[in-house]
Design a protein around this motif. Structure first.
Motif, PDB file in Angstrom:
ATOM      1  N   LYS A 255     -25.250  34.147  16.013  1.00 29.84           N
ATOM      2  CA  LYS A 255     -25.263  32.915  15.216  1.00 29.84           C
ATOM      3  C   LYS A 255     -26.024  33.170  13.926  1.00 29.84           C
ATOM      4  O   LYS A 255     -26.648  34.217  13.751  1.00 29.84           O
ATOM      5  CB  LYS A 255     -25.934  31.787  15.999  1.00 29.84           C
TER       6      LYS A 255
ATOM      7  N   GLY B 162     -21.204  31.533  15.891  1.00 32.17           N
ATOM      8  CA  GLY B 162     -21.246  32.274  17.157  1.00 32.17           C
ATOM      9  C   GLY B 162     -19.985  32.133  17.992  1.00 32.17           C
ATOM     10  O   GLY B 162     -19.974  32.524  19.164  1.00 32.17           O
TER      11      GLY B 162
ATOM     12  N   THR C 162     -23.168  31.553  22.850  1.00 34.25           N
ATOM     13  CA  THR C 162     -22.027  30.966  22.148  1.00 34.25           C
ATOM     14  C   THR C 162     -21.725  29.566  22.658  1.00 34.25           C
ATOM     15  O   THR C 162     -21.814  29.309  23.865  1.00 34.25           O
ATOM     16  CB  THR C 162     -20.772  31.848  22.316  1.00 34.25           C
TER      17      THR C 162
END
Length: 316
Positions: free
Chosen positions: A116, A129, A159
């Motif tokens: 991210k 992400g 994620t």
């Protein structure tokens, strides 16, 4: 330092502590007793808050903007030995999925994981992400290279899910994730998986099959996020706290349900509160896990991995 809603009592005491210390420094008045009292109260409040976190509060901690991400762990653990590798040799290099070779002490590892961003620009660059099919195909390419040279694989999961866009579906998002799952079940080298933040849906499973699967104390792992679950069941995000409770997405729940093998303790306040300590903990977790796996013959390693997943759940 950014504080979440439930951390506001900590923020107030922290500001009092800093103000008292500053007054003592500026006026040369002995305020050590006052500072000690505030510091003691601060530790008590921290202990009380973080000991009784709700599932939704853990979800919030897993998304904390100061929380370390995949590359933070890799660079801290491997230093200058990390060599990032790019591309799936088919479409492009997916910036949401990173990977490469690195060393811990004298042992080489193939690291992969979702990445991210730390600000708006890098979040867009990393697609928040959420990997596309080429990201999962890049991860598989790196894992197969690791297998070829007998190098263990370390996967960091963080994620909100695989990218759900039209282009991703056109390029075979579901097939790419499914291919990774089956290939990881029979990979001939040890696989160590750690959920370091969010572990959502197939986006997490695409690099989530391993011999040792662990979660950080304040991470979550589930088929869907609390917000999306709430929006489906209640047509609103207002019930996200209730959804988080029902989904059983915390590390304790996953351990009890035998979805993971162990929970990695974080520093008090979360991984972001003491990153250096968290990096040392992660380094030890990886090396210890590899020591337990490295002596297993290939057939036994794969059989144990397959048995681990086929034993999950109840079947009649």
């Amino acid at each position: 330092m950014e504080y979440l809603d439930f951390e506001l009592p900590i923020k107030e005491l922290q500001e009092q502590y800093e103000k008292a210390c500053k007054i003592g420094y500026d006026s040369e008045v002995d305020v050590s007793d006052t500072c000690k009292q505030i510091e003691k109260k601060l530790q008590e409040i921290k202990s009380e808050i973080y000991k009784n976190l709700t599932p939704w509060q853990r979800v919030q901690l897993s998304r904390h903007p100061n929380r370390p991400y995949t590359l933070d762990y890799i660079h801290a653990i491997c230093g200058d030995t990390f060599l990032e590798l790019h591309g799936d040799r088919g479409v492009k290099d997916d910036k949401a999925m990173v990977g490469g070779l690195g060393k811990i002490d004298d042992q080489s590892y193939m690291f992969i994981g979702q990445q991210k961003g730390h600000n708006t620009k890098t979040r867009q660059y990393r697609n928040f992400g959420m990997a596309n099919p080429e990201g999962y195909r890049k991860a598989l390419r790196l894992m197969k290279s690791a297998e070829k040279f007998n190098i263990p694989v370390v996967a960091f999961i963080d994620t909100p899910g695989a990218y759900p866009g039209l282009e991703a579906e056109e390029r075979g998002q579901g097939e790419a994730i499914a291919r990774n799952i089956i290939e990881m079940t029979r990979l001939k080298v040890p696989i160590i998986v750690v959920v370091i933040g969010e572990g959502a849906s197939g986006g997490a499973l695409g690099i989530g099959v391993g011999d040792k699967v662990m979660m950080l104390e304040n991470s979550w792992y589930s088929v869907i996020s609390p917000e999306n679950c709430s929006s489906i069941l209640w047509r609103s995000w207002d019930h996200k706290e209730q959804a988080a409770e029902a989904l059983k997405l915390t590390a304790k729940d996953a351990k009890r349900l035998k979805v993971i093998d162990s929970i990695v303790k974080e520093p008090v306040g979360g991984a972001h509160s003491n990153k250096e300590e968290m990096f040392e903990i992660m380094k030890k977790v990886i090396t210890t896990s590899f020591e337990e796996l490295k002596g297993l013959p290939e057939k036994d390693l794969i059989k144990a991995r397959m048995d681990k997943y086929t034993d999950m759940g109840d079947f009649k």
